[in-house]
Design a protein around this motif. Structure first.
Motif, PDB file in Angstrom:
ATOM      1  N   ASP A 280       0.914  -1.314  -0.166  1.00  0.00           N
ATOM      2  CA  ASP A 280      -0.113   0.005  -0.069  1.00  0.00           C
ATOM      3  C   ASP A 280       0.974   1.334  -0.097  1.00  0.00           C
ATOM      4  OD1 ASP A 280      -1.826   2.180   0.982  1.00  0.00           O
ATOM      5  OD2 ASP A 280      -3.083   0.559   1.039  1.00  0.00           O
ATOM      6  N   ARG A 281       0.246   2.080  -0.955  1.00  0.00           N
ATOM      7  CA  ARG A 281       1.358   3.430  -0.975  1.00  0.00           C
ATOM      8  C   ARG A 281       1.595   4.009   0.417  1.00  0.00           C
ATOM      9  NH1 ARG A 281      -0.070   7.580  -5.663  1.00  0.00           N
ATOM     10  NH2 ARG A 281      -0.421   5.398  -6.581  1.00  0.00           N
ATOM     11  N   LYS A 282       0.556   4.146   1.310  1.00  0.00           N
ATOM     12  CA  LYS A 282       0.881   4.622   2.737  1.00  0.00           C
ATOM     13  C   LYS A 282       1.757   4.002   3.814  1.00  0.00           C
ATOM     14  CE  LYS A 282      -3.020   2.510   4.691  1.00  0.00           C
ATOM     15  NZ  LYS A 282      -2.305   1.428   5.578  1.00  0.00           N
ATOM     16  N   ASP A 283       2.296   2.679   3.267  1.00  0.00           N
ATOM     17  CA  ASP A 283       3.059   1.953   4.163  1.00  0.00           C
ATOM     18  C   ASP A 283       4.525   2.015   3.614  1.00  0.00           C
ATOM     19  OD1 ASP A 283       0.871   0.919   5.622  1.00  0.00           O
ATOM     20  OD2 ASP A 283       0.670  -0.792   4.014  1.00  0.00           O
ATOM     21  N   PHE A 284       4.718   2.774   2.541  1.00  0.00           N
ATOM     22  CA  PHE A 284       6.169   2.966   1.938  1.00  0.00           C
ATOM     23  C   PHE A 284       6.793   4.093   3.037  1.00  0.00           C
ATOM     24  CE2 PHE A 284       9.378   5.547  -0.082  1.00  0.00           C
ATOM     25  CZ  PHE A 284      10.251   4.253  -0.507  1.00  0.00           C
ATOM     26  N   ASN A 285       7.862   3.399   3.410  1.00  0.00           N
ATOM     27  CA  ASN A 285       8.975   4.679   3.790  1.00  0.00           C
ATOM     28  C   ASN A 285      10.592   4.106   3.361  1.00  0.00           C
ATOM     29  OD1 ASN A 285      10.913   3.810   6.457  1.00  0.00           O
ATOM     30  ND2 ASN A 285       8.897   2.982   6.646  1.00  0.00           N
ATOM     31  N   HIS A 286      11.138   5.127   3.308  1.00  0.00           N
ATOM     32  CA  HIS A 286      12.520   4.731   2.606  1.00  0.00           C
ATOM     33  C   HIS A 286      13.571   3.685   3.304  1.00  0.00           C
ATOM     34  CE1 HIS A 286      12.810   7.526  -0.745  1.00  0.00           C
ATOM     35  NE2 HIS A 286      11.884   8.372  -0.089  1.00  0.00           N
ATOM     36  N   GLY A 287      13.241   3.680   4.723  1.00  0.00           N
ATOM     37  CA  GLY A 287      14.233   2.679   5.243  1.00  0.00           C
ATOM     38  C   GLY A 287      13.162   1.312   5.469  1.00  0.00           C
TER      39      GLY A 287
ATOM     40  N   PRO B  53      10.613   3.700  10.691  1.00  0.00           N
ATOM     41  CA  PRO B  53      10.610   4.475   9.687  1.00  0.00           C
ATOM     42  C   PRO B  53      11.610   5.674   9.589  1.00  0.00           C
ATOM     43  CG  PRO B  53       8.923   5.264  11.294  1.00  0.00           C
ATOM     44  CD  PRO B  53       9.714   4.154  12.006  1.00  0.00           C
ATOM     45  N   VAL B  54      11.583   6.100   8.377  1.00  0.00           N
ATOM     46  CA  VAL B  54      12.516   7.078   8.317  1.00  0.00           C
ATOM     47  C   VAL B  54      11.978   7.894   6.683  1.00  0.00           C
ATOM     48  CG1 VAL B  54      14.349   6.124   6.778  1.00  0.00           C
ATOM     49  CG2 VAL B  54      15.018   7.983   7.922  1.00  0.00           C
ATOM     50  N   LEU B  55      12.112   8.943   6.775  1.00  0.00           N
ATOM     51  CA  LEU B  55      11.543   9.874   5.780  1.00  0.00           C
ATOM     52  C   LEU B  55      12.396  10.040   4.612  1.00  0.00           C
ATOM     53  CD1 LEU B  55       9.988  12.759   7.674  1.00  0.00           C
ATOM     54  CD2 LEU B  55       8.828  10.818   6.639  1.00  0.00           C
ATOM     55  N   THR B  56      13.901   9.911   4.797  1.00  0.00           N
ATOM     56  CA  THR B  56      14.990  10.205   3.659  1.00  0.00           C
ATOM     57  C   THR B  56      16.203   9.861   4.592  1.00  0.00           C
ATOM     58  OG1 THR B  56      15.942  11.595   2.115  1.00  0.00           O
ATOM     59  CG2 THR B  56      15.318  12.486   4.260  1.00  0.00           C
ATOM     60  N   ASN B  57      17.217  10.009   3.688  1.00  0.00           N
ATOM     61  CA  ASN B  57      18.711   9.388   4.246  1.00  0.00           C
ATOM     62  C   ASN B  57      19.221   8.378   4.807  1.00  0.00           C
ATOM     63  OD1 ASN B  57      18.333  12.946   4.056  1.00  0.00           O
ATOM     64  ND2 ASN B  57      20.549  12.280   4.116  1.00  0.00           N
ATOM     65  N   GLU B  58      18.039   7.398   4.584  1.00  0.00           N
ATOM     66  CA  GLU B  58      18.617   5.934   5.046  1.00  0.00           C
ATOM     67  C   GLU B  58      19.910   5.403   4.820  1.00  0.00           C
ATOM     68  OE1 GLU B  58      17.814   4.927   1.178  1.00  0.00           O
ATOM     69  OE2 GLU B  58      16.596   6.192   2.356  1.00  0.00           O
ATOM     70  N   ASP B  59      20.376   5.798   3.859  1.00  0.00           N
ATOM     71  CA  ASP B  59      21.542   5.398   3.276  1.00  0.00           C
ATOM     72  C   ASP B  59      22.701   6.069   3.917  1.00  0.00           C
ATOM     73  OD1 ASP B  59      20.855   7.749   2.238  1.00  0.00           O
ATOM     74  OD2 ASP B  59      20.980   7.325   0.105  1.00  0.00           O
ATOM     75  N   MET B  60      22.591   7.472   4.394  1.00  0.00           N
ATOM     76  CA  MET B  60      23.512   7.970   4.946  1.00  0.00           C
ATOM     77  C   MET B  60      23.589   7.225   6.619  1.00  0.00           C
ATOM     78  SD  MET B  60      23.655  12.119   6.484  1.00  0.00           S
ATOM     79  CE  MET B  60      24.612  12.652   4.929  1.00  0.00           C
ATOM     80  N   PHE B  61      22.490   7.252   7.166  1.00  0.00           N
ATOM     81  CA  PHE B  61      22.492   6.588   8.459  1.00  0.00           C
ATOM     82  C   PHE B  61      22.975   5.428   8.665  1.00  0.00           C
ATOM     83  CE2 PHE B  61      18.669   9.243   8.674  1.00  0.00           C
ATOM     84  CZ  PHE B  61      19.210  10.628   8.763  1.00  0.00           C
ATOM     85  N   ILE B  62      22.741   4.589   7.629  1.00  0.00           N
ATOM     86  CA  ILE B  62      23.425   3.132   7.708  1.00  0.00           C
ATOM     87  C   ILE B  62      24.841   3.199   7.441  1.00  0.00           C
ATOM     88  CG2 ILE B  62      22.908   1.921   5.473  1.00  0.00           C
ATOM     89  CD1 ILE B  62      22.177  -0.498   6.816  1.00  0.00           C
ATOM     90  N   ALA B  63      25.383   4.098   6.403  1.00  0.00           N
ATOM     91  CA  ALA B  63      26.603   4.294   6.271  1.00  0.00           C
ATOM     92  C   ALA B  63      27.400   4.641   7.658  1.00  0.00           C
ATOM     93  CB  ALA B  63      26.987   5.266   5.293  1.00  0.00           C
ATOM     94  N   ALA B  64      26.844   5.540   8.498  1.00  0.00           N
ATOM     95  CA  ALA B  64      27.362   5.985   9.753  1.00  0.00           C
ATOM     96  C   ALA B  64      27.207   4.724  10.700  1.00  0.00           C
ATOM     97  CB  ALA B  64      26.742   6.854  10.276  1.00  0.00           C
TER      98      ALA B  64
ATOM     99  N   LEU C 177      12.720  17.845   4.618  1.00  0.00           N
ATOM    100  CA  LEU C 177      12.797  16.380   5.233  1.00  0.00           C
ATOM    101  C   LEU C 177      14.057  15.991   5.447  1.00  0.00           C
ATOM    102  CD1 LEU C 177      10.442  14.389   2.733  1.00  0.00           C
ATOM    103  CD2 LEU C 177       9.849  15.034   4.934  1.00  0.00           C
ATOM    104  N   GLN C 178      15.133  16.034   4.761  1.00  0.00           N
ATOM    105  CA  GLN C 178      16.509  16.027   5.302  1.00  0.00           C
ATOM    106  C   GLN C 178      17.021  16.501   6.558  1.00  0.00           C
ATOM    107  OE1 GLN C 178      18.899  17.118   1.945  1.00  0.00           O
ATOM    108  NE2 GLN C 178      18.636  15.346   0.695  1.00  0.00           N
ATOM    109  N   GLY C 179      16.441  17.749   6.806  1.00  0.00           N
ATOM    110  CA  GLY C 179      16.586  18.627   7.937  1.00  0.00           C
ATOM    111  C   GLY C 179      16.235  17.841   9.038  1.00  0.00           C
ATOM    112  N   VAL C 180      14.790  17.460   8.991  1.00  0.00           N
ATOM    113  CA  VAL C 180      14.002  16.767  10.040  1.00  0.00           C
ATOM    114  C   VAL C 180      14.893  15.591  10.394  1.00  0.00           C
ATOM    115  CG1 VAL C 180      12.171  15.381  10.426  1.00  0.00           C
ATOM    116  CG2 VAL C 180      11.735  17.462   9.339  1.00  0.00           C
ATOM    117  N   GLU C 181      15.179  14.619   9.586  1.00  0.00           N
ATOM    118  CA  GLU C 181      15.795  13.362   9.924  1.00  0.00           C
ATOM    119  C   GLU C 181      17.424  13.547  10.327  1.00  0.00           C
ATOM    120  OE1 GLU C 181      14.462  10.614  10.125  1.00  0.00           O
ATOM    121  OE2 GLU C 181      12.454  10.970   9.140  1.00  0.00           O
TER     122      GLU C 181
END
Length: 294
Positions: free
Chosen positions: A63-70, A180-191, A225-229
């Motif tokens: 479902d579209r509402k269930d999507f989040n980047h992470g 959940p995460v709105l964006t930058n899941e790649d940056m956070f897992i790299a860290a 969204l990047q600022g929030v996350e």
């Protein structure tokens, strides 16, 4: 590197104009993936019909509402079987039939957990967007180790799931993507990977065609969204500011536009940067306020 299984995961939403070309490109790679998974967020165009024309591709519909980047990417990875799991966005097209070979090559080093590739701008990219991509994704590969974090600060964590590959064992060791995460899941897992002693590689030979011509409103929303996350994940990223890298990118782009005599584009890019900065700042402020109310 011994014989291993390779999975490719592609999240989609209304990807009808591009998904067939992407899947065809993957099926004609010199190193063909052992598994391709498309996770579609209930598209209302012909995306799913086009995916079904590729019988070897596994289609998961959410479902579209269930999507989040992470969370969505994490679910798909755990559904996959590959020792190495490659993520691509629907609008990233491998530049050649050697993309998978190239993105896998750094994993010959056993401490490499994450490899991300080069993004080459599309033919229709605006001049400023072309210069930004050239600055961010240059022609030289490099490796980031845990010892580099103090020197590089937040820049050590730069990565992009537009085109990236993960060692499954390392990914699972650090718990996977934020959810959940709105964006930058790649940056956070790299860290997380670097803090856990793993290495991250930028592999310039693993190239895809990818760029955006965002409107100012889209830039504001994206950077909000990047600022929030990023504010919510200060414990992972540390206190290193991102403004230094931002100023360097702006300087590079402005100089390039000036050299090309694109004065109008310089003005447009300046306004674009204002929307980026204001969006990022507003996102951080709102995240801080939300944290104080919690």
């Amino acid at each position: 590197m011994p014989q291993t299984n390779v999975s490719v995961i592609i999240p989609t939403l209304n990807a009808g104009t591009m998904i067939d070309d992407l899947l065809t490109s993957l099926e004609h790679q010199r190193r063909v993936p052992d598994e391709i998974i498309v996770v579609d967020s209930s598209s209302d165009d012909d995306t799913r019909d086009l995916v079904r024309r590729h019988p070897e591709v596994r289609l998961i519909v959410i479902d579209r509402k269930d999507f989040n980047h992470g969370g969505t990417r994490d679910m798909a990875l755990r559904e996959s079987s590959g020792d190495f799991v490659l993520f691509l966005t629907q609008d990233a097209l491998p530049e050649s039939d050697q993309y998978i070979d190239a993105v896998l090559a750094p994993f010959k080093q056993e401490r490499v957990a994450l490899v991300y590739g080069r993004q080459i701008p599309r033919a229709d990219a605006r001049p400023a967007e072309t210069l930004v991509r050239e600055f961010t994704y240059g022609p030289s590969s490099f490796t980031i180790t845990p010892q580099d974090v103090r020197r590089l600060g937040i820049n050590a964590f730069r990565a992009s799931d537009v085109c990236a590959a993960y060692r499954r064992t390392a990914y699972l060791e650090v718990g996977g993507f934020e959810n959940p995460v709105l964006t930058n899941e790649d940056m956070f897992i790299a860290a997380r990977l670097l803090h856990a002693g793993w290495h991250v590689v930028y592999e310039a030979q693993a190239a895809v065609i990818h760029s955006h011509n965002f409107t100012w409103r889209q830039q504001y929303k994206r950077n909000y969204l990047q600022g929030v996350e990023m504010e919510k994940h200060r414990d992972i990223l540390g206190s290193a500011p991102i403004t230094g890298e931002g100023f360097a990118m702006v300087g590079h782009t402005m100089k390039g536009l000036l050299a090309q005599g694109r004065i109008i584009d310089m003005g447009s890019f300046f306004i674009d940067c204002v929307f980026r900065y204001v969006g990022n700042r507003k996102g951080k402020i709102d995240a801080k306020r939300a944290a104080r109310r919690a």
